[in-house]
Design a protein around this motif. Structure first.
Motif, PDB file in Angstrom:
ATOM      1  N   VAL A   1       0.808  -1.299   0.065  1.00  0.00           N
ATOM      2  CA  VAL A   1      -0.086   0.078  -0.018  1.00  0.00           C
ATOM      3  C   VAL A   1       0.798   1.330  -0.034  1.00  0.00           C
ATOM      4  O   VAL A   1       0.359   2.339  -0.257  1.00  0.00           O
ATOM      5  N   SER A   2       2.111   1.197   0.415  1.00  0.00           N
ATOM      6  CA  SER A   2       3.035   2.395   0.519  1.00  0.00           C
ATOM      7  C   SER A   2       3.002   3.224  -0.688  1.00  0.00           C
ATOM      8  O   SER A   2       2.695   4.657  -0.597  1.00  0.00           O
TER       9      SER A   2
ATOM     10  N   ILE B   1       0.996   3.572  -3.458  1.00  0.00           N
ATOM     11  CA  ILE B   1      -0.317   4.474  -3.575  1.00  0.00           C
ATOM     12  C   ILE B   1      -0.587   5.684  -2.549  1.00  0.00           C
ATOM     13  O   ILE B   1      -0.895   6.685  -3.024  1.00  0.00           O
ATOM     14  N   LEU B   2      -0.314   5.137  -1.614  1.00  0.00           N
ATOM     15  CA  LEU B   2      -0.476   6.491  -0.150  1.00  0.00           C
ATOM     16  C   LEU B   2       0.618   7.128  -0.350  1.00  0.00           C
ATOM     17  O   LEU B   2       0.411   8.266   0.319  1.00  0.00           O
ATOM     18  N   GLY B   3       1.800   7.196  -1.095  1.00  0.00           N
ATOM     19  CA  GLY B   3       2.554   7.940  -1.296  1.00  0.00           C
ATOM     20  C   GLY B   3       3.488   8.338   0.128  1.00  0.00           C
ATOM     21  O   GLY B   3       4.113   9.263   0.320  1.00  0.00           O
ATOM     22  N   VAL B   4       3.832   6.977   0.691  1.00  0.00           N
ATOM     23  CA  VAL B   4       4.444   7.173   2.075  1.00  0.00           C
ATOM     24  C   VAL B   4       5.579   5.889   1.585  1.00  0.00           C
ATOM     25  O   VAL B   4       5.706   5.118   0.836  1.00  0.00           O
ATOM     26  N   THR B   5       6.733   6.388   2.420  1.00  0.00           N
ATOM     27  CA  THR B   5       7.808   5.138   2.468  1.00  0.00           C
ATOM     28  C   THR B   5       7.494   4.107   3.233  1.00  0.00           C
ATOM     29  O   THR B   5       6.459   4.103   3.985  1.00  0.00           O
ATOM     30  N   THR B   6       8.453   2.983   3.077  1.00  0.00           N
ATOM     31  CA  THR B   6       8.203   1.622   3.548  1.00  0.00           C
ATOM     32  C   THR B   6       8.788   1.772   5.259  1.00  0.00           C
ATOM     33  O   THR B   6       8.921   0.702   5.868  1.00  0.00           O
ATOM     34  N   ASP B   7       9.411   2.608   5.526  1.00  0.00           N
ATOM     35  CA  ASP B   7      10.101   2.736   6.682  1.00  0.00           C
ATOM     36  C   ASP B   7       9.102   3.148   7.861  1.00  0.00           C
ATOM     37  O   ASP B   7       8.310   4.177   7.848  1.00  0.00           O
TER      38      ASP B   7
ATOM     39  N   LYS C   1       9.350   3.803  10.971  1.00  0.00           N
ATOM     40  CA  LYS C   1       9.640   4.920  11.854  1.00  0.00           C
ATOM     41  C   LYS C   1       8.986   6.293  11.161  1.00  0.00           C
ATOM     42  O   LYS C   1       8.589   7.195  11.904  1.00  0.00           O
ATOM     43  N   THR C   2       9.108   6.501   9.808  1.00  0.00           N
ATOM     44  CA  THR C   2       8.993   7.807   9.464  1.00  0.00           C
ATOM     45  C   THR C   2       7.749   7.888   8.653  1.00  0.00           C
ATOM     46  O   THR C   2       7.239   9.010   7.969  1.00  0.00           O
TER      47      THR C   2
ATOM     48  N   LEU D   1      -3.466   6.145   8.750  1.00  0.00           N
ATOM     49  CA  LEU D   1      -2.126   7.156   8.367  1.00  0.00           C
ATOM     50  C   LEU D   1      -2.163   8.178   9.511  1.00  0.00           C
ATOM     51  O   LEU D   1      -3.440   8.409  10.067  1.00  0.00           O
ATOM     52  N   LYS D   2      -1.191   8.938   9.637  1.00  0.00           N
ATOM     53  CA  LYS D   2      -1.213   9.949  10.657  1.00  0.00           C
ATOM     54  C   LYS D   2      -1.767  11.386   9.846  1.00  0.00           C
ATOM     55  O   LYS D   2      -2.359  11.875  10.692  1.00  0.00           O
TER      56      LYS D   2
END
Length: 123
Positions: A50-51, A53-59, A61-62, A80-81
């Protein structure tokens, strides 16, 4: 001018006392997943799927993405935050039509939680 001084001194205390704890969440941040593989699915598989498409890293912590899933379960949630309703709706559509698979398997059902369903999740 005594009134004004009194009010200013009381304000911070009032705010702390009345701040509703249960509202400490953003709307439009939760996607529910059902029909997940109880054998191959894990948090990493969900995160990897999912990362993008959601535009987030797979890390972990961040990324600001929290995967609420226990191995062996057939359902879970993504949180999501920060709200990204467009990205989440796109993700839900692609999970439901099989474009995006989790652990190489199509999920049974993905849903973008809104309204009551979302409030239940947080309670």
């Amino acid at each position: 001018g005594n009134d004004r001084d009194d009010r200013r001194r009381d304000e911070p205390r009032e705010e702390i006392k009345f701040e509703p704890v249960e509202l400490d969440w953003e709307k439009g941040c939760v996607v529910s997943l059902a029909g997940l593989s109880t054998t191959t699915c894990d948090r990493e598989a969900i995160r990897d799927a999912v990362s993008d498409i959601l535009g987030v890293t797979t890390d972990v912590k961040t990324s600001g993405l929290y995967v609420d899933y226990n191995r062996g379960a057939s359902s879970g949630n993504l949180r999501l935050k920060e709200p990204k309703p467009e990205a989440m709706k796109e993700l839900v559509a692609k999970l439901n039509d099989g474009t995006v698979k989790i652990a190489n398997e199509k999920v049974g059902e993905a849903a973008f939680l809104e309204g009551e369903a979302e409030e239940k999740y947080w309670k």
